[in-house]
Enzyme design. Structure first.
Site, PDB file in Angstrom:
ATOM      1  N   GLU A 232      -4.496  -9.327   2.920  1.00 26.79           N
ATOM      2  CA  GLU A 232      -5.186  -9.070   4.194  1.00 26.79           C
ATOM      3  C   GLU A 232      -6.427  -9.916   4.427  1.00 26.79           C
ATOM      4  O   GLU A 232      -6.713 -10.312   5.563  1.00 26.79           O
ATOM      5  CB  GLU A 232      -5.553  -7.575   4.284  1.00 26.79           C
ATOM      6  CG  GLU A 232      -4.396  -6.659   4.609  1.00 26.79           C
ATOM      7  CD  GLU A 232      -3.693  -6.132   3.370  1.00 26.79           C
ATOM      8  OE1 GLU A 232      -3.066  -5.082   3.459  1.00 26.79           O
ATOM      9  OE2 GLU A 232      -3.776  -6.804   2.309  1.00 26.79           O
TER      10      GLU A 232
ATOM     11  N   GLU B 290       0.830  -1.204   0.000  1.00 27.52           N
ATOM     12  CA  GLU B 290       0.000   0.000   0.000  1.00 27.52           C
ATOM     13  C   GLU B 290       0.867   1.257   0.000  1.00 27.52           C
ATOM     14  O   GLU B 290       0.520   2.259  -0.630  1.00 27.52           O
ATOM     15  CB  GLU B 290      -0.937  -0.011   1.200  1.00 27.52           C
ATOM     16  CG  GLU B 290      -2.066  -1.024   1.044  1.00 27.52           C
ATOM     17  CD  GLU B 290      -2.965  -1.081   2.259  1.00 27.52           C
ATOM     18  OE1 GLU B 290      -4.128  -0.664   2.142  1.00 27.52           O
ATOM     19  OE2 GLU B 290      -2.504  -1.534   3.331  1.00 27.52           O
TER      20      GLU B 290
END
Length: 266
Positions: free
Chosen positions: A144, A123
């Site tokens: 995730e 990210e």
């Protein structure tokens, strides 16, 4: 022990993150990187920033799972209500402020992905302008959902802008990661290089002699293009173009004092 080092290489600042032995991002590490990055973003002598990992085979492995677990325990009775005066307030410290600062920096930021780059690590690279990876990186992506959460550091918003909604949904919902060559094939990274840092520095050298104002406006306008109607963006572009044309760097770049033969090679 410092987790972040900064090295100046001409007009480029190289920011290296190393958190041995695993190379995970932590709250202290994110804050340290933010405090290192902010002055670089504001320094006119720094024309570009390269971010890389300081451990062999690790860029940023992912965000520290123990920290996330502790956060879950603190929030087990539900999240706190948003501030009544500003429910969309921007973070000013920590990891979320870091990725925002990278995204909004008025100069190019390149991720030199030298190894594992998942979750919060990936990210962070999505906030960068260019991503260069080694072809043999073992894992790049957003896993995730495999542990019951989802990308909360900008992944759900920035990945669709990189690979499109359909591919982003597949990656995020399935928790997919990719080797370097696969990541390049689907557009997660821009280039492959055996030495990502060396390649990033080569690209950064291109910006050293270019007008900083032109690059800053180009980045800001392109970043905003998908977030507003095209006519609003075009109006902003036209205003900004006149502002850049008034700068000394633009006049120099357009040929004042430049030999005609050099102009023809552009």
């Amino acid at each position: 022990m410092s987790l972040v080092t900064v090295e100046r290489r001409g007009g480029t600042a190289v920011v290296t993150y190393a958190n041995p032995p695993f190379g995970t991002m932590t709250a202290p590490g994110a804050q340290e990187m933010l405090e290192a990055f902010r002055p670089l973003a504001a320094d006119p002598a720094v024309r570009s920033v390269v971010i890389t990992g300081g451990l062999p085979g690790v860029f940023i492995r992912h965000y520290d799972v123990d920290e996330l677990g502790a956060m879950g325990e603190r929030l087990k009775d539900g999240p706190p209500p948003p501030p009544p005066t500003d429910p969309g307030a921007r973070p000013t410290e920590g990891y979320l402020a870091l990725v925002d600062a990278i995204f909004e920096a008025p100069k190019p930021v390149v991720a030199a992905i030298n190894g594992l780059c998942m979750g919060g690590g990936f990210e962070l690279t999505l906030a960068c302008d260019l991503r260069i990876a080694a072809p043999d990186v073992e894992a790049i992506g957003l896993p995730e959902t495999r542990v019951g959460i989802f990308p909360g550091g900008g992944g759900t918003q920035r990945l669709p802008r990189v690979v499109g909604e359909a591919k982003a949904l597949e990656i995020i919902l399935r928790g997919l990661t990719f080797r370097g060559e696969q990541a390049h094939a689907i557009g997660l990274v821009h280039e492959l290089a055996d030495d990502p840092l060396a390649r990033a520095l080569e690209i950064a050298a291109e910006w050293a002699g270019r007008g900083a104002e032109g690059l800053a406006y180009a980045k800001r306008l392109t970043r905003a293009a998908l977030d507003r109607p095209v006519w609003e963006g075009l109006a902003d572009e036209r205003r900004a173009f006149l502002e850049v044309m008034s700068t000394a760097s633009a006049r120099a770049g357009l040929g004042q004092g430049r030999p005609p033969a050099e102009i023809q090679r552009i």
